[in-house]
Design an enzyme around this catalytic site. Structure first.
Site, PDB file in Angstrom:
ATOM      1  N   ASN A  44      14.601  -4.562   3.642  1.00  0.00           N
ATOM      2  CA  ASN A  44      14.688  -4.650   2.181  1.00  0.00           C
ATOM      3  C   ASN A  44      13.611  -3.763   1.564  1.00  0.00           C
ATOM      4  OD1 ASN A  44      12.806  -6.578   3.172  1.00  0.00           O
ATOM      5  ND2 ASN A  44      12.928  -7.782   1.300  1.00  0.00           N
ATOM      6  N   ILE A  45      14.001  -3.128   0.476  1.00  0.00           N
ATOM      7  CA  ILE A  45      13.100  -2.204  -0.234  1.00  0.00           C
ATOM      8  C   ILE A  45      13.126  -2.592  -1.708  1.00  0.00           C
ATOM      9  CG2 ILE A  45      12.575   0.213  -0.762  1.00  0.00           C
ATOM     10  CD1 ILE A  45      14.337   0.949   1.734  1.00  0.00           C
ATOM     11  N   GLU A  46      12.000  -3.120  -2.165  1.00  0.00           N
ATOM     12  CA  GLU A  46      11.922  -3.597  -3.547  1.00  0.00           C
ATOM     13  C   GLU A  46      11.398  -2.503  -4.470  1.00  0.00           C
ATOM     14  OE1 GLU A  46       9.710  -7.288  -3.240  1.00  0.00           O
ATOM     15  OE2 GLU A  46      11.464  -8.298  -2.360  1.00  0.00           O
ATOM     16  N   CYS A  55      18.844  -4.821  -0.355  1.00  0.00           N
ATOM     17  CA  CYS A  55      18.690  -5.740   0.772  1.00  0.00           C
ATOM     18  C   CYS A  55      18.700  -4.970   2.094  1.00  0.00           C
ATOM     19  CB  CYS A  55      19.837  -6.740   0.815  1.00  0.00           C
ATOM     20  SG  CYS A  55      19.861  -7.904  -0.536  1.00  0.00           S
ATOM     21  N   GLU A  57      20.423  -5.588   4.752  1.00  0.00           N
ATOM     22  CA  GLU A  57      21.776  -5.406   5.304  1.00  0.00           C
ATOM     23  C   GLU A  57      22.447  -4.173   4.735  1.00  0.00           C
ATOM     24  OE1 GLU A  57      20.364  -8.079   4.016  1.00  0.00           O
ATOM     25  OE2 GLU A  57      21.360  -9.935   4.609  1.00  0.00           O
ATOM     26  N   CYS A  88      23.208 -12.174   1.328  1.00  0.00           N
ATOM     27  CA  CYS A  88      23.554 -12.491  -0.064  1.00  0.00           C
ATOM     28  C   CYS A  88      25.021 -12.113  -0.314  1.00  0.00           C
ATOM     29  CB  CYS A  88      22.624 -11.751  -1.032  1.00  0.00           C
ATOM     30  SG  CYS A  88      23.051 -10.019  -1.280  1.00  0.00           S
ATOM     31  N   CYS A  91      25.900  -8.315  -0.185  1.00  0.00           N
ATOM     32  CA  CYS A  91      25.927  -7.763   1.184  1.00  0.00           C
ATOM     33  C   CYS A  91      27.162  -8.228   1.943  1.00  0.00           C
ATOM     34  CB  CYS A  91      24.654  -8.140   1.931  1.00  0.00           C
ATOM     35  SG  CYS A  91      23.207  -7.290   1.282  1.00  0.00           S
TER      36      CYS A  91
HETATM   37  N1  THU Z   1      17.029  -9.979   0.802  1.00  0.00           N
HETATM   38  C1  THU Z   1      17.553  -9.243   1.832  1.00  0.00           C
HETATM   39  O1  THU Z   1      17.064  -8.155   2.139  1.00  0.00           O
HETATM   40  N2  THU Z   1      18.624  -9.738   2.489  1.00  0.00           N
HETATM   41  C2  THU Z   1      19.151 -10.963   2.286  1.00  0.00           C
HETATM   42  O2  THU Z   1      20.088 -11.342   2.951  1.00  0.00           O
HETATM   43  C3  THU Z   1      18.609 -11.837   1.235  1.00  0.00           C
HETATM   44  C4  THU Z   1      17.599 -11.214   0.345  1.00  0.00           C
HETATM   45  C5  THU Z   1      15.831  -9.482   0.142  1.00  0.00           C
HETATM   46  C6  THU Z   1      15.984  -8.990  -1.259  1.00  0.00           C
HETATM   47  C7  THU Z   1      14.595  -9.183  -1.815  1.00  0.00           C
HETATM   48  O3  THU Z   1      13.797  -8.062  -1.481  1.00  0.00           O
HETATM   49  C8  THU Z   1      14.045 -10.375  -1.058  1.00  0.00           C
HETATM   50  O4  THU Z   1      14.873 -10.518   0.086  1.00  0.00           O
HETATM   51  C9  THU Z   1      14.028 -11.671  -1.842  1.00  0.00           C
HETATM   52  O5  THU Z   1      15.259 -11.915  -2.431  1.00  0.00           O
END
Ligand code: THU
Length: 129
Positions: A44-46, A55, A57, A88, A91
């Site tokens: 995941n890259i915010e 996300c 995935e 989520c 995804c």
């Molecule tokens: N996130 C994912 O990368 N994959 C998931 O299946 C659920 C959520 C990440 C998004 C965000 O950076 C952090 O988790 C919190 O929601």
């Protein structure tokens, strides 16, 4: 075809270490087994503009597709913050798009406790054009 799901979750775990998640502090890694047999990983890259976050995935799936893959067979998801990190809704829809004749396997948990489920457990009646 190699179906080493232990290896897949290990790759997802490795990928979670690359997570850029300073806002949620919730690291996630994913590893995709594509039909070619290759494994693609993502994290995941915010972003400061929160809605831009991707996300793990989708990061891994988009890497696979951008390398020419059209079909995915399995996706492993790992977070050090959760025993079972489920994908989520967004995804799930993206996974469904790249499901071929064979139903996608979704692997969560960790090496000592792998949970293997099917795409339809997460997204029954999926939408595809
Ligand atoms: N996130 C994912 O990368 N994959 C998931 O299946 C659920 C959520 C990440 C998004 C965000 O950076 C952090 O988790 C919190 O929601």
């Amino acid at each position: 075809m190699d179906r080493d799901y232990n290896l897949l979750i290990e790759k997802a775990c490795e990928a979670s270490r690359k997570s850029y998640s300073p806002f949620s502090k919730f690291a996630v890694g994913a590893a995709v087994l594509a039909k070619s047999g290759k494994i693609y990983t993502g994290c995941n890259i915010e972003n400061s503009s929160f809605g831009m976050t991707i996300c793990a995935e989708r990061c891994a799936i988009f890497k696979a597709v951008s390398e020419g893959e059209k079909e995915i067979l399995a996706v492993a998801i790992y977070s050090p913050n959760k025993d079972d990190c489920f994908p989520c809704g967004a995804c799930r829809q993206v996974m469904y798009e790249f499901q071929g004749e064979e139903e996608v396997c979704i692997i969560t948990g960790n090496k000592s406790n792998l949970n293997i489920r099917k795409m339809s457990d997460f997204l029954p009646f999926g939408f595809k054009i």
